[in-house]
Design an enzyme around this catalytic site. Sequence first.
Site, short mmCIF file in Angstrom:
data_model
loop_
_atom_site.label_atom_id
_atom_site.label_comp_id
_atom_site.label_asym_id
_atom_site.label_seq_id
_atom_site.Cartn_x
_atom_site.Cartn_y
_atom_site.Cartn_z
N GLU A 14 21.66 -3.23 6.14
CA GLU A 14 23.25 -3.27 7.28
C GLU A 14 22.41 -4.11 8.62
O GLU A 14 22.86 -4.43 10.29
CB GLU A 14 23.14 -1.90 8.06
N LYS A 16 19.25 -2.90 9.50
CA LYS A 16 17.93 -1.53 10.03
C LYS A 16 16.85 -2.94 10.30
O LYS A 16 16.48 -2.10 11.24
CB LYS A 16 17.18 -1.32 8.63
N GLY A 17 15.96 -3.77 9.42
CA GLY A 17 14.71 -4.44 9.96
C GLY A 17 15.22 -4.97 11.65
O GLY A 17 14.13 -4.57 12.76
N THR A 42 15.29 -7.34 7.41
CA THR A 42 14.52 -9.14 8.00
C THR A 42 14.25 -9.66 9.23
O THR A 42 15.88 -8.33 10.20
CB THR A 42 15.78 -10.41 7.60
N GLN A 223 17.11 1.72 2.37
CA GLN A 223 18.33 1.44 0.71
C GLN A 223 19.91 1.84 2.62
O GLN A 223 20.01 1.79 3.80
CB GLN A 223 18.47 2.50 0.67
N THR A 238 20.45 4.63 -5.26
CA THR A 238 19.34 4.63 -5.39
C THR A 238 18.04 5.86 -5.74
O THR A 238 18.82 7.01 -5.69
CB THR A 238 17.78 4.22 -4.19
N ARG A 302 20.47 -11.94 -4.85
CA ARG A 302 22.37 -11.94 -5.76
C ARG A 302 22.88 -11.42 -4.51
O ARG A 302 22.12 -11.85 -3.06
CB ARG A 302 21.93 -10.76 -6.66
N GLY A 414 24.08 -11.58 16.56
CA GLY A 414 23.01 -12.81 15.99
C GLY A 414 22.38 -12.26 15.01
O GLY A 414 21.38 -11.06 15.76
P1 GDP Z 1 18.36 -4.43 6.77
O1 GDP Z 1 17.58 -4.11 4.96
O2 GDP Z 1 18.91 -3.59 6.77
O3 GDP Z 1 17.49 -4.75 7.19
O4 GDP Z 1 18.99 -6.00 6.65
P2 GDP Z 1 18.90 -7.85 5.74
O5 GDP Z 1 17.69 -7.64 6.18
O6 GDP Z 1 19.15 -6.62 3.74
O7 GDP Z 1 20.36 -8.02 5.46
C1 GDP Z 1 20.55 -8.58 7.34
C2 GDP Z 1 20.39 -9.77 7.34
O8 GDP Z 1 21.60 -10.30 8.74
C3 GDP Z 1 19.34 -10.63 7.60
O9 GDP Z 1 19.80 -11.24 6.97
C4 GDP Z 1 19.12 -10.67 9.29
O10 GDP Z 1 18.96 -11.67 10.08
C5 GDP Z 1 20.91 -10.55 9.60
N1 GDP Z 1 21.30 -9.59 11.16
C6 GDP Z 1 21.16 -8.77 11.40
N2 GDP Z 1 21.38 -8.47 12.49
C7 GDP Z 1 22.55 -9.51 12.63
C8 GDP Z 1 23.44 -10.10 13.30
O11 GDP Z 1 24.14 -9.42 14.50
N3 GDP Z 1 24.01 -11.05 13.47
C9 GDP Z 1 24.12 -11.79 12.32
N4 GDP Z 1 24.32 -12.94 12.33
N5 GDP Z 1 23.11 -11.71 11.76
C10 GDP Z 1 22.01 -10.32 11.65
P1 IMO Z 2 17.68 -2.26 2.28
O1 IMO Z 2 16.48 -1.56 2.52
C1 IMO Z 2 20.72 -3.15 -0.51
C2 IMO Z 2 20.62 -0.89 -4.36
C3 IMO Z 2 20.37 -1.77 -5.93
C4 IMO Z 2 20.96 -0.69 -6.76
C5 IMO Z 2 21.16 0.10 -6.26
C6 IMO Z 2 19.17 1.11 -7.36
O2 IMO Z 2 16.92 -3.95 2.30
O3 IMO Z 2 18.73 -1.88 2.53
P2 IMO Z 2 17.07 0.56 -7.22
O4 IMO Z 2 16.33 -0.06 -7.12
O5 IMO Z 2 16.70 1.10 -5.54
O6 IMO Z 2 16.96 1.11 -8.18
O7 IMO Z 2 18.58 0.32 -7.08
O8 IMO Z 2 20.13 -0.04 -4.71
N1 IMO Z 2 19.72 -1.03 -3.67
C7 IMO Z 2 19.62 -1.64 -2.22
N2 IMO Z 2 20.88 -2.63 -2.15
N3 IMO Z 2 19.76 -3.05 0.63
C8 IMO Z 2 19.14 -2.02 -0.32
O9 IMO Z 2 17.35 -1.94 0.52
C9 IMO Z 2 18.09 -2.23 -1.87
N4 IMO Z 2 17.54 -0.93 -2.44
C10 IMO Z 2 18.04 -0.64 -3.23
O10 IMO Z 2 20.54 -2.91 -5.58
O11 IMO Z 2 22.71 -0.99 -6.60
#
Ligand code: GDP
Ligand code: IMO
Length: 427
Positions: A14, A16-17, A42, A223, A238, A302, A414
């Site tokens: 979503e 979170k990073g 990220t 997650q 998970t 993926r 962004g």
């Molecule tokens: P997390 O696992 O919840 O930390 O999220 P991820 O990093 O896996 O995926 C979120 C993606 O969206 C990353 O590439 C971020 O840089 C990007 N991102 C976060 N907030 C925004 C936003 O408000 N707008 C856009 N366009 N990208 C964002």
């Molecule tokens: P962040 O923190 C999205 C998903 C996997 C799979 C299920 C179980 O970046 O949001 P696992 O390896 O945890 O046993 O896999 O959970 N999954 C995630 N999907 N973001 C994640 O982490 C995930 N961590 C695990 O794709 O469906």
Amino acid sequence: MPALVLLGAQWGDEGKGKATDLLGGSVDYVVRYQGGNNAGHTVVVGDQKYALHLLPSGILSPGCTPVIGNGVVVDPSVLLSELSGLNERGVDTSKLLISGNAHVITPYNVTVDKVTERFLGKRKIGTTGRGIGPTYADKINRVGIRVQDLYDESILTQKVEAALDAKNQILTKLYNRRAIAAGQVVEELLGYAEQIRPYVADTVLVLNQALEENKVVLFEGGQGTLLDIDHGTYPFVTSSNPTAGGACTGAGVGPTKISRVIGILKAYTTRVGAGPFPTELFDEDGDALRRIGGERGVTTGRDRRCGWFDAVIARYATRVNGLTDFFLTKLDVLTGWEQIPVCVAYEIDGERVEELPYSQSDFHHAKPVYEMLPGWSEDISKAKSFSDLPKNAQAYVKALEEMSGAPISAIGVGPGRDETIEINSFL
Ligand code: GDP
Ligand code: IMO
Ligand code: MG
């Protein structure tokens, strides 16, 4: 505001990073409380992009102490390579603390994760293949290896042998794989021990003492709510508790200490891996969300499954986490649609259902009931305040807030730190 939790309100990824990093400047500790390197968080700082898997995103804020709590599962090789990768980029990681009670992902846990998925075939979960589920299974089964075990060779050997006794039977007889030698695993784990030792601490004591001194502690979930082992779309989940209660057990801090729980909510929905997803799109709108939103997994690369916003799951996340507020991310991605469908309820076997059904079969049959909201075409990535947003974007945010059951205190337009609109003093 001594302790706050920040967690995913949907199926992960979503943003979170980014949200953790934003708060990192004003908190003293950032704590991961569950999951492991299945996460991919990220953070974009200026022209630098960081992908964190196991380390808390607060590691990029110099004043902040990053903590890996007891509820996390730690792959020592991943930990060390993530640390050295950050060190090479000039990030100081010396303040990191790791709970001695955190469980260790061993090479055999990774093997078991991969072979069980292969064995499940079409019914697979689509795990990240990082050994997460098998490591938590060992923990609950009381045959797990903890970080503290790395410092007692005799105990480590006994525990690895005990764990492998049963696993080797399964690997060789059921999965037709070679047995794993305990001695080799012990040797590999001991090889990491001294490099990790400086970080190992009684994190429960440290965090509770910090809270007594009125320090601010932020718990960073991995997650998301719908991937929670108890509250998610089981079995497509998970193996830990990303929901708010997980912060208490995964860090050893009582619920009375937590005064704020922030849900990170994407302005549309994504999911990686298998499992039900009522608003999933299989058309060009889904492709467009994936392309514009850059929806590709940070951990596994993926493509993420994409769909419209689902208010039913947002309401559910508010309920099971006791959310105090939301950070709505990626609103900028929705720019350009004339109309934006939002799922307000489900239709299940001909009946309208307003709340998430507790039955798995019902959820599998849920069809989204959409309300159409008017879109906008103006670039919103430079918006600094709510009033800078086009009227229809404002109305979209207000509608989501109303449907989701908690106030939206910030909006992402962004990936960068400054591409954020603060509404109700988010920081
Ligand atoms: P997390 O696992 O919840 O930390 O999220 P991820 O990093 O896996 O995926 C979120 C993606 O969206 C990353 O590439 C971020 O840089 C990007 N991102 C976060 N907030 C925004 C936003 O408000 N707008 C856009 N366009 N990208 C964002
Ligand atoms: P962040 O923190 C999205 C998903 C996997 C799979 C299920 C179980 O970046 O949001 P696992 O390896 O945890 O046993 O896999 O959970 N999954 C995630 N999907 N973001 C994640 O982490 C995930 N961590 C695990 O794709 O469906
Ligand atoms: Mg992610």
